[in-house]
Scaffold this motif. Structure first.
Motif, PDB file in Angstrom:
ATOM      1  N   LYS A   1       5.091  -8.268  -1.415  1.00 26.13           N
ATOM      2  CA  LYS A   1       5.953  -8.878  -1.993  1.00 26.13           C
ATOM      3  C   LYS A   1       6.946  -8.856  -2.572  1.00 26.13           C
ATOM      4  O   LYS A   1       7.097  -8.209  -3.062  1.00 26.13           O
ATOM      5  CB  LYS A   1       5.544 -10.546  -1.775  1.00 26.13           C
ATOM      6  CG  LYS A   1       4.929 -11.141  -0.983  1.00 26.13           C
ATOM      7  CD  LYS A   1       3.768 -12.659  -1.335  1.00 26.13           C
ATOM      8  CE  LYS A   1       3.502 -13.673  -0.782  1.00 26.13           C
ATOM      9  NZ  LYS A   1       2.796 -14.907  -0.684  1.00 26.13           N
ATOM     10  N   ALA A   2       8.221  -9.015  -2.011  1.00 27.47           N
ATOM     11  CA  ALA A   2       9.301  -8.810  -2.645  1.00 27.47           C
ATOM     12  C   ALA A   2       9.180  -9.217  -4.314  1.00 27.47           C
ATOM     13  O   ALA A   2       8.483  -9.576  -5.105  1.00 27.47           O
ATOM     14  CB  ALA A   2      10.291 -10.066  -2.570  1.00 27.47           C
ATOM     15  N   GLY A   3       9.422  -8.097  -5.113  1.00 26.86           N
ATOM     16  CA  GLY A   3       9.111  -8.359  -6.573  1.00 26.86           C
ATOM     17  C   GLY A   3       8.209  -7.509  -6.837  1.00 26.86           C
ATOM     18  O   GLY A   3       7.511  -7.380  -8.448  1.00 26.86           O
ATOM     19  N   GLN A   4       7.067  -6.732  -6.199  1.00 26.35           N
ATOM     20  CA  GLN A   4       5.830  -6.489  -6.320  1.00 26.35           C
ATOM     21  C   GLN A   4       6.540  -4.667  -5.653  1.00 26.35           C
ATOM     22  O   GLN A   4       7.097  -4.739  -4.645  1.00 26.35           O
ATOM     23  CB  GLN A   4       4.464  -6.242  -5.650  1.00 26.35           C
ATOM     24  CG  GLN A   4       4.570  -7.381  -5.978  1.00 26.35           C
ATOM     25  CD  GLN A   4       3.226  -8.626  -5.176  1.00 26.35           C
ATOM     26  OE1 GLN A   4       2.920  -8.484  -4.593  1.00 26.35           O
ATOM     27  NE2 GLN A   4       2.464  -8.910  -6.464  1.00 26.35           N
ATOM     28  N   ARG A   5       5.521  -3.598  -5.900  1.00 23.63           N
ATOM     29  CA  ARG A   5       5.311  -2.381  -4.909  1.00 23.63           C
ATOM     30  C   ARG A   5       4.311  -2.107  -4.290  1.00 23.63           C
ATOM     31  O   ARG A   5       2.774  -2.652  -4.716  1.00 23.63           O
ATOM     32  CB  ARG A   5       6.312  -0.912  -5.567  1.00 23.63           C
ATOM     33  CG  ARG A   5       5.206  -1.228  -7.147  1.00 23.63           C
ATOM     34  CD  ARG A   5       6.998  -0.002  -7.431  1.00 23.63           C
ATOM     35  NE  ARG A   5       5.793   0.930  -9.208  1.00 23.63           N
ATOM     36  CZ  ARG A   5       6.118   0.905  -9.955  1.00 23.63           C
ATOM     37  NH1 ARG A   5       7.016   2.279  -9.951  1.00 23.63           N
ATOM     38  NH2 ARG A   5       5.650   2.116 -11.264  1.00 23.63           N
ATOM     39  N   VAL A   6       3.346  -0.931  -3.752  1.00 26.83           N
ATOM     40  CA  VAL A   6       2.311  -0.561  -3.322  1.00 26.83           C
ATOM     41  C   VAL A   6       2.105   0.293  -4.234  1.00 26.83           C
ATOM     42  O   VAL A   6       2.458   1.298  -4.370  1.00 26.83           O
ATOM     43  CB  VAL A   6       2.575  -0.252  -1.716  1.00 26.83           C
ATOM     44  CG1 VAL A   6       0.946  -0.090  -1.183  1.00 26.83           C
ATOM     45  CG2 VAL A   6       3.427  -1.682  -0.551  1.00 26.83           C
ATOM     46  N   GLN A   7       0.801   0.166  -5.126  1.00 32.71           N
ATOM     47  CA  GLN A   7       0.444   0.738  -5.173  1.00 32.71           C
ATOM     48  C   GLN A   7      -0.697   2.003  -4.892  1.00 32.71           C
ATOM     49  O   GLN A   7      -0.909   3.209  -4.654  1.00 32.71           O
ATOM     50  CB  GLN A   7      -0.914  -0.226  -6.480  1.00 32.71           C
ATOM     51  CG  GLN A   7      -1.315   1.078  -7.749  1.00 32.71           C
ATOM     52  CD  GLN A   7      -1.569   0.441  -8.582  1.00 32.71           C
ATOM     53  OE1 GLN A   7      -2.457  -0.873  -8.732  1.00 32.71           O
ATOM     54  NE2 GLN A   7      -2.130   0.440  -9.964  1.00 32.71           N
ATOM     55  N   SER A   8      -1.174   1.256  -3.885  1.00 31.79           N
ATOM     56  CA  SER A   8      -1.821   2.426  -2.899  1.00 31.79           C
ATOM     57  C   SER A   8      -1.949   1.436  -1.478  1.00 31.79           C
ATOM     58  O   SER A   8      -2.354   0.174  -1.438  1.00 31.79           O
ATOM     59  CB  SER A   8      -3.544   2.649  -3.659  1.00 31.79           C
ATOM     60  OG  SER A   8      -4.171   1.148  -3.694  1.00 31.79           O
ATOM     61  N   GLN A   9      -2.254   2.204  -0.353  1.00 30.56           N
ATOM     62  CA  GLN A   9      -2.171   1.593   1.050  1.00 30.56           C
ATOM     63  C   GLN A   9      -3.507   0.994   1.404  1.00 30.56           C
ATOM     64  O   GLN A   9      -4.533   1.785   0.543  1.00 30.56           O
ATOM     65  CB  GLN A   9      -1.538   2.724   1.966  1.00 30.56           C
ATOM     66  CG  GLN A   9      -0.034   2.552   1.830  1.00 30.56           C
ATOM     67  CD  GLN A   9       1.006   1.941   2.402  1.00 30.56           C
ATOM     68  OE1 GLN A   9      -0.022   1.017   2.866  1.00 30.56           O
ATOM     69  NE2 GLN A   9       1.856   2.245   2.336  1.00 30.56           N
ATOM     70  N   GLY A  10      -3.746   0.565   2.090  1.00 33.28           N
ATOM     71  CA  GLY A  10      -5.111  -0.387   2.983  1.00 33.28           C
ATOM     72  C   GLY A  10      -5.623   0.842   3.979  1.00 33.28           C
ATOM     73  O   GLY A  10      -4.616   1.613   4.513  1.00 33.28           O
ATOM     74  N   THR A  11      -6.654   0.953   3.605  1.00 35.97           N
ATOM     75  CA  THR A  11      -7.766   1.781   4.475  1.00 35.97           C
ATOM     76  C   THR A  11      -8.527   0.665   5.522  1.00 35.97           C
ATOM     77  O   THR A  11      -8.564  -0.740   4.836  1.00 35.97           O
ATOM     78  CB  THR A  11      -7.853   2.822   4.055  1.00 35.97           C
ATOM     79  OG1 THR A  11      -9.569   2.040   2.729  1.00 35.97           O
ATOM     80  CG2 THR A  11      -6.600   3.523   3.000  1.00 35.97           C
ATOM     81  N   ALA A  12      -9.130   1.190   6.053  1.00 38.48           N
ATOM     82  CA  ALA A  12      -9.717   0.983   7.106  1.00 38.48           C
ATOM     83  C   ALA A  12     -11.942   0.340   6.377  1.00 38.48           C
ATOM     84  O   ALA A  12     -12.541  -0.565   6.091  1.00 38.48           O
ATOM     85  CB  ALA A  12     -11.061   1.572   8.023  1.00 38.48           C
ATOM     86  N   GLU A  13     -11.631   1.047   4.916  1.00 35.94           N
ATOM     87  CA  GLU A  13     -12.858   0.774   4.256  1.00 35.94           C
ATOM     88  C   GLU A  13     -12.241   0.212   2.835  1.00 35.94           C
ATOM     89  O   GLU A  13     -13.069  -0.452   2.535  1.00 35.94           O
ATOM     90  CB  GLU A  13     -12.927   1.831   3.473  1.00 35.94           C
ATOM     91  CG  GLU A  13     -13.237   2.954   4.815  1.00 35.94           C
ATOM     92  CD  GLU A  13     -14.614   2.228   5.447  1.00 35.94           C
ATOM     93  OE1 GLU A  13     -15.424   1.561   4.392  1.00 35.94           O
ATOM     94  OE2 GLU A  13     -14.833   2.469   7.015  1.00 35.94           O
ATOM     95  N   SER A  14     -10.646  -0.375   2.384  1.00 36.52           N
ATOM     96  CA  SER A  14     -10.120  -0.896   1.092  1.00 36.52           C
ATOM     97  C   SER A  14      -8.667  -1.273   1.222  1.00 36.52           C
ATOM     98  O   SER A  14      -7.714  -1.243   2.117  1.00 36.52           O
ATOM     99  CB  SER A  14     -10.246   0.434   0.009  1.00 36.52           C
ATOM    100  OG  SER A  14      -9.120   0.977   0.759  1.00 36.52           O
ATOM    101  N   ASP A  15      -8.333  -2.244   0.809  1.00 31.59           N
ATOM    102  CA  ASP A  15      -7.943  -2.833   0.507  1.00 31.59           C
ATOM    103  C   ASP A  15      -6.426  -2.938   0.270  1.00 31.59           C
ATOM    104  O   ASP A  15      -6.373  -2.058  -1.006  1.00 31.59           O
ATOM    105  CB  ASP A  15      -7.538  -4.803   0.099  1.00 31.59           C
ATOM    106  CG  ASP A  15      -6.571  -5.643   0.168  1.00 31.59           C
ATOM    107  OD1 ASP A  15      -5.839  -5.452   0.872  1.00 31.59           O
ATOM    108  OD2 ASP A  15      -6.893  -6.961  -0.312  1.00 31.59           O
ATOM    109  N   THR A  16      -5.221  -3.136   0.650  1.00 29.23           N
ATOM    110  CA  THR A  16      -4.021  -2.898  -0.514  1.00 29.23           C
ATOM    111  C   THR A  16      -3.916  -2.778  -1.416  1.00 29.23           C
ATOM    112  O   THR A  16      -4.778  -4.377  -2.245  1.00 29.23           O
ATOM    113  CB  THR A  16      -2.554  -3.166  -0.197  1.00 29.23           C
ATOM    114  OG1 THR A  16      -2.575  -2.851   1.941  1.00 29.23           O
ATOM    115  CG2 THR A  16      -1.058  -2.997   0.296  1.00 29.23           C
ATOM    116  N   ARG A  17      -3.496  -2.288  -2.741  1.00 26.62           N
ATOM    117  CA  ARG A  17      -3.326  -2.633  -3.783  1.00 26.62           C
ATOM    118  C   ARG A  17      -1.722  -2.837  -4.136  1.00 26.62           C
ATOM    119  O   ARG A  17      -1.104  -2.077  -3.853  1.00 26.62           O
ATOM    120  CB  ARG A  17      -3.957  -1.874  -5.242  1.00 26.62           C
ATOM    121  CG  ARG A  17      -5.031  -1.159  -4.803  1.00 26.62           C
ATOM    122  CD  ARG A  17      -5.991  -0.863  -5.342  1.00 26.62           C
ATOM    123  NE  ARG A  17      -5.601  -0.845  -6.835  1.00 26.62           N
ATOM    124  CZ  ARG A  17      -6.244  -0.286  -8.206  1.00 26.62           C
ATOM    125  NH1 ARG A  17      -7.096   1.555  -7.675  1.00 26.62           N
ATOM    126  NH2 ARG A  17      -6.160  -0.098  -9.015  1.00 26.62           N
TER     127      ARG A  17
END
Length: 263
Positions: A125-141
């Motif tokens: 959400k706003a106030g955050q940034r994507v540390q790692s994109q989600g894949t078919a095997e793992s969630d977004t961080r």
């Protein structure tokens, strides 16, 4: 001694009867029959005169290994309500392989491969940034924006540094947050600020003096009116005095008539 030997011989015969069929055979009515290949099932078991009769699995069913089954297994259904989609279609010799929907990741692995449960990716959400994109095997961080930076949109890949007002010859109006930038405004000249304050002070003093002067003028006008009234009354009173003085004289003449003067 003899009964014990007979018991042991009985169990050996049972074990031999059960395990007498080969790995590629199945037992029917104490008879070993050849198994059907993967992708098919038994149509008719073997007899003393004929081998096993097999039939291909119908559409929507399968068998993955040689078997002696009378029916094939039903294919797996990839339920979208569980966040799943078909990755590999079901075939006669292979079950359906499910995978997570787009925007989902596999949260439950299937025993034969693929996925049994999909879960939607987390939204940064706003106030955050994507540390790692989600894949078919793992969630977004996600991670929070560091101090001195902000983001205003979901799934921001990076946080933007706060504006330095001094670089634009401005001053800070409001502080920045993790979701909003610093607000700047133009610098106000000191001489102008002092002039405005002095002008306001003079205006206030002038208003006060004007009000006080109005009161004094009203007071002087009222005193002047009172004095003028008194002066207009006094001449009238004075003009009346001779008339009042003459009345007694006339009365004395009437009471005492003048006597003839002796010569």
């Amino acid at each position: 001694m003899l009964p014990s030997f007979l018991v042991i011989l009985f169990f050996v015969n049972i074990k031999t009867a059960v395990c007498s069929c080969a790995a590629s055979e199945f037992s029917v009515d104490r008879q070993c029959c050849p198994m059907c290949s993967a992708g098919s099932s038994v149509y008719k078991p073997c007899t003393h005169d004929s081998s096993t009769s097999c039939i291909p699995c119908e559409r929507g069913t399968y068998t993955e290994e040689p078997n002696g089954l009378l029916k094939c297994f039903p294919c797996k259904n990839c339920d979208q309500a569980l966040g799943l989609t078909v990755r590999h279609e079901c075939q006669r010799h292979k079950n359906t392989i499910c995978g997570p929907l787009t925007g989902y990741f596999c949260s439950g692995k299937a025993r034969g491969g693929g996925c049994d449960q999909g879960q939607k990716h987390t939204v940064c959400k706003a106030g955050q940034r994507v540390q790692s994109q989600g894949t078919a095997e793992s969630d977004t961080r996600c991670e929070g924006c560091p101090e001195g930076t902000f983001s205003t949109q979901n799934m921001s890949l990076d946080c933007t540094p706060w504006t330095d007002c001094a670089l634009n010859d401005k001053v800070k109006y409001t502080n920045g947050t993790s979701t909003a930038d610093v607000q700047c405004q133009k610098k106000q000249p000191v001489a102008l600020i002092v002039g405005v304050m002095v002008g306001l002070l003079c205006l206030v003093v002038g208003v006060i003096c004007w009000k006080k002067k109005g009161i004094c003028l009203n007071k002087q006008s009222s005193e002047t009116e009172d004095k003028g009234t008194e002066e207009s009354v006094l001449p009238i009173q004075e003009s009346m005095l001779p008339a009042q003085n003459e009345q007694p004289n006339n009365a004395s003449h009437r009471m005492y008539p003048s006597l003839p003067v002796k010569t």
